[in-house]
Motif scaffolding. Sequence first.
Motif, short mmCIF file in Angstrom:
data_model
loop_
_atom_site.label_atom_id
_atom_site.label_comp_id
_atom_site.label_asym_id
_atom_site.label_seq_id
_atom_site.Cartn_x
_atom_site.Cartn_y
_atom_site.Cartn_z
N CYS A 317 0.84 -1.20 0.00
CA CYS A 317 0.00 0.00 0.00
C CYS A 317 0.87 1.25 0.00
O CYS A 317 1.97 1.27 0.56
CB CYS A 317 -0.92 0.01 1.22
N SER A 318 0.35 2.32 -0.60
CA SER A 318 1.07 3.60 -0.63
C SER A 318 0.94 4.29 0.72
O SER A 318 0.06 3.98 1.53
CB SER A 318 0.49 4.48 -1.73
N SER A 319 1.81 5.27 0.93
CA SER A 319 1.75 6.04 2.18
C SER A 319 0.44 6.81 2.29
O SER A 319 -0.11 6.97 3.39
CB SER A 319 2.93 7.02 2.23
N LYS A 320 -0.09 7.28 1.16
CA LYS A 320 -1.36 8.01 1.18
C LYS A 320 -2.50 7.10 1.64
O LYS A 320 -3.32 7.50 2.48
CB LYS A 320 -1.66 8.56 -0.21
N THR A 321 -2.55 5.87 1.12
CA THR A 321 -3.60 4.94 1.51
C THR A 321 -3.51 4.59 2.99
O THR A 321 -4.52 4.59 3.71
CB THR A 321 -3.51 3.65 0.68
N LEU A 322 -2.31 4.33 3.49
CA LEU A 322 -2.15 4.02 4.91
C LEU A 322 -2.46 5.24 5.77
O LEU A 322 -3.03 5.10 6.87
CB LEU A 322 -0.72 3.53 5.18
N GLY A 323 -2.11 6.43 5.30
CA GLY A 323 -2.39 7.64 6.06
C GLY A 323 -3.88 7.90 6.20
O GLY A 323 -4.37 8.31 7.26
N LEU A 324 -4.63 7.68 5.10
CA LEU A 324 -6.09 7.85 5.18
C LEU A 324 -6.72 6.82 6.10
O LEU A 324 -7.75 7.10 6.74
CB LEU A 324 -6.70 7.74 3.78
N ARG A 325 -6.13 5.66 6.19
CA ARG A 325 -6.71 4.60 7.02
C ARG A 325 -6.41 4.78 8.50
O ARG A 325 -7.28 4.63 9.35
CB ARG A 325 -6.18 3.24 6.54
N TYR A 326 -5.17 5.10 8.85
CA TYR A 326 -4.76 5.10 10.25
C TYR A 326 -4.65 6.48 10.88
O TYR A 326 -4.44 6.58 12.09
CB TYR A 326 -3.43 4.35 10.40
#
Length: 465
Positions: A317-326
């Motif tokens: 996963c990209s950093s953007k996807t993980l950032g939106l999730r967590y």
Amino acid sequence: MTEASSAHAIRRPHWRRDVVELAALFTAVAVADIIANMVAHGPSGPVMLCSAAVALLATAGFHVWWSRRHENASPPTDTGATAASPDGQAPGAEGQETVLWRMRTTVRDEPGSLAALCTALSARRVDILSLQTHPLSDGTVDEFLLRAPDALTSAALTRTVADAGGAHSWLERADTHDLVDAPTRMLGLATRTALDSAELPLALRQLLGRCTIRSVPARSLSGQPLAEQVPTEGVLEEHIMKFRDPSGGSLTLERPQLPFTPTEFARVRALVDLDARLGQRVPPRREVLTLPEGNEITVRRADTSDLAAAREMHDRCSSKTLGLRYHGPVGDADRYLGHLLSPRFGRTLAVETASGRLVALGHLLWDGDETEVALLVEDTWQQRGIGAELLRRLVAMAAEAGCASVYAITQASNTGMVAAMRGLGLPLDYQIEEGTLVITARPTGVPARREHRESVRAQDGTARR
């Protein structure tokens, strides 16, 4: 006069009645002799016999008519008895709406105390459907399931109980699910707990009513001890119960509005012991779906055995996807997975491709009366309807578990999550709290609570997001 005394009076001999019967017998013989002489020696004997026959027939006909008339007549007086209505309403409540109540009150441990309470409830047309007793050292806690007239307010019902000697009364509305007797209910909760580790918090809440259940891990994400050392047999205080969590931490139950009883403590300990003995378990159900583009995916329950596959998905996963999730440092994402995948804190759905690679996770996390939902879909599998499908299934699980509302914590820029929530077709409540968007859906039609959620803040050791 009692039935026995009445029967005795009937059997008592009376000499006057015997004399009257003998006199009537002699009179009948004399009359028969006179009539026989008149028939044998008189000129109109046949006419008299025919007249007597007609008189006897008329008398018999009149007697039959009179008897049938009185058999079909209504009783002359009202005995006060009221037949039960076909819809199960309380006596005297025909045509009147009724409601179900769960009531708990403490009565003195004296003969007649419970009888006085039941008599007072009966006077208000309240039907007692079930009764459980919880013995205490200085009294008895009685738990009732009541059917009461809708016009009888909770305040009036509580006042009636207090006037009859009940103390520390507690009252709440009930539903038809509470009509199940206590042994059957406990067996059902034990079965649910045995089939799924995630069912234990729900079973405890259903058993105890409104309460707060906290499952504290043994250590925080940074390795610091969190859970206190609870004795093997557990701890019972007035409004708090504590047990050893099978996962290694502690399980704490609080109910400020109503003290716990030793009977409830024993029931909870039995469910916790059952969960500990069976170990972690997740139903093995798997469902294969076909995406609009033709690819097949498998949706199944996930647990801590999927930890390695979930970490591999994080790496893709990209950093953007993980950032939106967590909503926090991306480097901490892997540390949350052990908490999120544990059935103790909720349910997790995993999506696998035909080759068995994990590409999406959907979490349903218990949070009191509300439930948090969260999604993570690998970048290359986004915009294919996977997130919407996971969200729909998670909300259905929450509704089945009786959760009042489901909320998602995200950011306004996460258009995919916002669109998925809107696609549920449920009433939504949008709130901005500390720069975070909270979207709440009500799957059971219960209005969402608007109080501040502590889960919006990222706290070390909870990892709710």
